[in-house]
Design an enzyme around this catalytic site. Sequence first.
Site, short mmCIF file in Angstrom:
data_model
loop_
_atom_site.label_atom_id
_atom_site.label_comp_id
_atom_site.label_asym_id
_atom_site.label_seq_id
_atom_site.Cartn_x
_atom_site.Cartn_y
_atom_site.Cartn_z
N GLU A 9 0.82 -1.21 0.00
CA GLU A 9 0.00 0.00 0.00
C GLU A 9 0.86 1.28 0.00
OE1 GLU A 9 -4.10 -1.54 2.15
OE2 GLU A 9 -2.65 -0.44 3.35
N GLU B 166 -6.88 -7.76 -0.46
CA GLU B 166 -7.37 -7.61 0.90
C GLU B 166 -8.86 -7.27 0.89
OE1 GLU B 166 -5.37 -4.93 3.49
OE2 GLU B 166 -3.35 -5.53 2.86
N LYS C 18 -5.57 -5.50 16.20
CA LYS C 18 -6.02 -6.71 16.89
C LYS C 18 -7.53 -6.91 16.82
CE LYS C 18 -5.81 -4.44 21.46
NZ LYS C 18 -5.14 -3.21 20.99
#
Length: 668
Positions: free
Chosen positions: A152, A307, A356
């Site tokens: 990216e 993605e 996370k």
Amino acid sequence: MKSVSEVLPYMTYGGDYNPEQWSEDVWLEDARLMKKAGVNLVSVGIFSWGVLERNEGEFDFQWLDKVLDILHDHGVGVSLATATASTPAWLSKKYPDSIAIDKHGVPYSFGSRQHYSPTSPDYIRLVKILVRKLAERYKNHPALKMWHINNEYACHLSECYSANTEKAFRQWLKDRYETIEVLNEKWGTNFWSQRYNDFDEIMLLNNPPTFANPGQELDYKRFMDEAYLQLYITEKEILREVTPEVPVFTNFMFNFKPLNYFKWAKELDVVTWDSYPDPREGIPVSHAMNHDIMRSLKQGQPFLLMEQVTSQVNWMDINVIKPPGVMRTLSYSTVGRGGDGILFFQWRQGRAGAEKFHGAMVPHSNDENSRVYKEVVQLGQELKQLETVVGARTDAKVAILFDWENWWAVELGCKPHNKLKYIDRVKLYYQEFFEQNIAVDFRQASDDLSGYQFVVAPMLYMVKEGDKENLEKFVTNGGTLLVTYFSGIADENDRIYLGGYPGPLRKLLGIYVEEFDPYPEGKSNTLRYNGQSAPCYIWSDIIHLEGAEQIASFGENWYKEKPAVTKHAYGKGHAYYIGTEPDRAFLTPFIEQITTELHIQAPLKAPPRVEVLQRNTAEHNHIFIINHNDADVTISLQENVEYEELITGERVSKQLKVNAVDVAILKY
């Protein structure tokens, strides 16, 4: 070099894998779960520089050796990353010039990601060493399928104002203009006493007291784009030298303004990109548009979705979850628009770090019966049925002109309307074709347009050398062109075309725009046409006819009854012009009328909120039907055609019922 379809002759499925965050026993469990889910490709090592090179020159590849061996033993290929997307702490401390500098002269701090300066000699030198080490070590590893360069590019940091950057910018300008006299002429530096005697007098525009020179602003954007591209090419050249047969790429992003992806795509063996639609948007028209852009970057070559998320991201204001089935329908929309692979960020949901709470193929629960993992397994197994789709192309008869440099120029300051968003103008017209299920390619004004019947040019503010002639050729030969307001205004240096708007497009469009009237916020006007009326917004052009005919007029203000929409016969074709932002009450039937006259239609008729997409090979046609509704729909099929539904294997004809939030893929 092998083509991507030779390396990956199947529908690719997988995601980003970060084994350095987990112990070896988890690696074995991951490989088992991947095999169960039908995963055949994972990207490894994207942010692993800090564990691959613990200190300068101290490399540790043993853990990566084990990971690649385990994956290969379980039938999972590897897209091996070069790990250059973020520098480790030791590098930032030892080489402070590797840190990028913001507009205020403040260095970025370590502890996040992507803090490097693209012009730092130390960063570039150390990148070369790392990439060569990786290439030499894994060039013969059987798991290696592709190289994933960096990640990216420019996502968080697209501008740098360091001393190295200023020096590199001056050299770039010397290479571009050769003499300071040419630069002065192109930038118009006699304005505000901005004339330069030497390239060394040019400074970066990090703190101007008021509006900056637009020519310089535009060139700085070009320079930063090329600085990042050169980083990519530096890595690519090493990988080509050591592993000439292995395809290389980097991943692109959604609506990403700083990098000219048309230029970048020439250096990629396959276009890949990252798509994260917000579930609050409903049907993600913008992401469908970006799928079509990505497919178009290499003239229709299929792309990979590198993605997406299974459930929810972690970086929006509120991270809404994808309801059951939505990840699957969006994935098939991707495939229907040219995707030959579906991958996710990430494989296993992280325990620590800023991401996370970002969703993953394996959630925190590690539960094989969780909704998320069960959907992952279902999709992975289904994609195995789509071998005949791999490599299939989209046959579009409509093209929308899209240009990154035009995007930059439109949104520089000091315009008649300084809240114009170029991407929104493009989407306005794209949505009309999206809702008709008419395939769209994206092209530049300089491209060969002969394969299209209908070309739309939203806000083509910048007309570069050769664009005028190319568009005239397209219409002369029978094409239909639609141009919108604020087009034909400036050249590639943002200098105005004199002699009346729309400059070089004036003859083709058969009009003369005398002046503009941008509307204050909350104000609108009215379009009048065929005894009907509809609102219009943002802008009015004061148009004089020079051979064109009036299709619609303005209904209000001092230019009431003057032309707002025109049509001009030119050669064998026609050129339309819309001098305002029309409401969809006008635009939808207007576009439908043109597509009907040109006999451009969807593969099958469908109710609202149902996508119908088609991809073809020499042997087979494939129709994707994606039902985004919460209710079942019935689709009438072509007469006298029998189809195979690829997911179920059933034979169907005449009519097909598609359940709510479900898909059907028909081959014939």
